[in-house]
Design a protein around this motif. Structure first.
Motif, PDB file in Angstrom:
ATOM      1  N   PHE A  67       0.871  -1.184   0.000  1.00 56.25           N
ATOM      2  CA  PHE A  67       0.000   0.000   0.000  1.00 56.25           C
ATOM      3  C   PHE A  67       0.905   1.230   0.000  1.00 56.25           C
ATOM      4  O   PHE A  67       1.766   1.371   0.889  1.00 56.25           O
ATOM      5  N   PRO A  68       0.703   2.130  -0.939  1.00 55.57           N
ATOM      6  CA  PRO A  68       1.560   3.340  -0.987  1.00 55.57           C
ATOM      7  C   PRO A  68       1.295   4.251   0.191  1.00 55.57           C
ATOM      8  O   PRO A  68       0.243   4.160   0.847  1.00 55.57           O
ATOM      9  N   PRO A  69       2.203   5.131   0.497  1.00 57.36           N
ATOM     10  CA  PRO A  69       2.012   6.014   1.661  1.00 57.36           C
ATOM     11  C   PRO A  69       0.820   6.951   1.522  1.00 57.36           C
ATOM     12  O   PRO A  69       0.187   7.303   2.525  1.00 57.36           O
ATOM     13  N   ASP A  70       0.482   7.352   0.302  1.00 57.98           N
ATOM     14  CA  ASP A  70      -0.626   8.288   0.114  1.00 57.98           C
ATOM     15  C   ASP A  70      -1.941   7.580  -0.163  1.00 57.98           C
ATOM     16  O   ASP A  70      -2.873   8.177  -0.745  1.00 57.98           O
ATOM     17  N   PHE A  71      -2.050   6.302   0.261  1.00 55.77           N
ATOM     18  CA  PHE A  71      -3.291   5.552   0.015  1.00 55.77           C
ATOM     19  C   PHE A  71      -4.379   6.015   0.971  1.00 55.77           C
ATOM     20  O   PHE A  71      -4.167   6.136   2.183  1.00 55.77           O
ATOM     21  N   ASP A  72      -5.587   6.305   0.421  1.00 53.23           N
ATOM     22  CA  ASP A  72      -6.734   6.745   1.216  1.00 53.23           C
ATOM     23  C   ASP A  72      -7.907   5.831   0.890  1.00 53.23           C
ATOM     24  O   ASP A  72      -8.492   5.908  -0.200  1.00 53.23           O
TER      25      ASP A  72
END
Length: 289
Positions: free
Chosen positions: A11-16
């Motif tokens: 999961f990327p850090p900017d995943f929302d």
């Protein structure tokens, strides 16, 4: 090369996750499930029997407007194996069972009928007791009497079992004591028999005695032409001894004539020896000097 079964996903850090659009579906959608027939039934269209445990690919949905104390009720759709007619049945949380709804009729099960009859009788009795207090009192009296009878019967069974157990223990004890007494008697009898045998051996004993010249066996040997110097087998003579007395001499027990013959034989000249045969002359061997 990546793994075939991925357990951890990146999961990327900017995943929302709130930005993921939700799927809009119908409120009461049907799901395809794999199930087995919960009871044996007969199709109303073709008369085919469907036994309990047959597997189907069914559609499941929630029944609208029906529940049992907040428990949802589900409806299942299956098809007949012969005519493919639609058959539906629902869950029954009240009786922890299933109930046929459409397209098929459930086969007769006697144990289910007994339960239904018992439940109906119980409900009718409760309703009657609510409307008639005297009937409730009579029912309680009958129940108390039945319980007392059951307790009395149980007490009788317990007393009988305890009595049988005591009788069994007493019989076992008596048999054990009898066996011990018999064992003691057998031991005393065996010791007495051994003592008798010992006394008999002391009184009667067998000794070996050489045969006399005047015996029948010696006479038979003389008549047959055998040499008198051949050994005569000894004979067994049974001698009776008196208890608590000095053992007598063997010669004193013989008759007078036998003693005279034995004395004469012992005092006479020794028997002549046979001359040695000249085997060399018989074989024709000449010895040179």
């Amino acid at each position: 090369m990546s793994e075939r079964k991925v357990l951890n996903k990146y999961f990327p850090p900017d995943f929302d996750p709130s930005l993921i659009p939700r799927r809009r579906g119908p409120k009461n959608s049907q799901q395809v499930v794999r199930l087995m027939a919960p009871f044996s039934m007969r199709c109303n269209t073709c008369g085919e029997y469907i036994y309990k445990g047959k597997k189907f690919n069914a559609r499941k949905e929630t029944v609208d407007g029906e529940d049992y104390y907040g428990i949802k009720i589900f409806r299942f759709y299956i098809k007949c194996t012969l005519c493919s007619a639609e058959i539906t049945f629902k869950t029954d949380p009240k009786n922890t069972d299933y109930s046929a709804e459409h397209g098929a009729s459930r086969n007769f099960e006697p144990w289910r009928e007994e339960k239904v009859v018992e439940e109906e009788d119980r409900l009718a009795r409760l309703e009657e007791e609510e409307n008639n207090p005297m009937k409730a009192l009579e029912n309680r009296t009958v129940d108390a009497k039945r319980e007392m009878d059951i307790l009395d019967a149980l007490q009788d069974i317990r007393a009988r079992n305890a009595r049988n157990e005591r009788v069994g223990q007493a019989s076992d004890l008596v048999s054990r004591i009898t066996a011990e007494e018999e064992t003691e008697e057998e031991r005393e009898r065996r010791l007495a028999e051994e003592e008798d045998e010992r006394q008999v051996r002391e009184v009667f004993s067998k000794v070996s005695m050489p045969a006399l010249p005047g015996d029948s066996s010696a006479a038979a040997a003389d008549s047959s032409g055998d040499s008198p110097t051949e050994a005569i087998p000894p004979q067994l003579v049974t001698i009776k001894r008196k208890a608590d007395d000095v053992e007598p001499d063997l010669r004193s027990l013989l008759p007078e004539s036998t003693r005279v013959v034995r004395d004469a034989k012992s005092l006479g000249p020794p028997p002549a020896k046979k001359p040695k045969s000249n085997l060399k002359n018989k074989l024709g061997i000449k010895i040179k000097k």
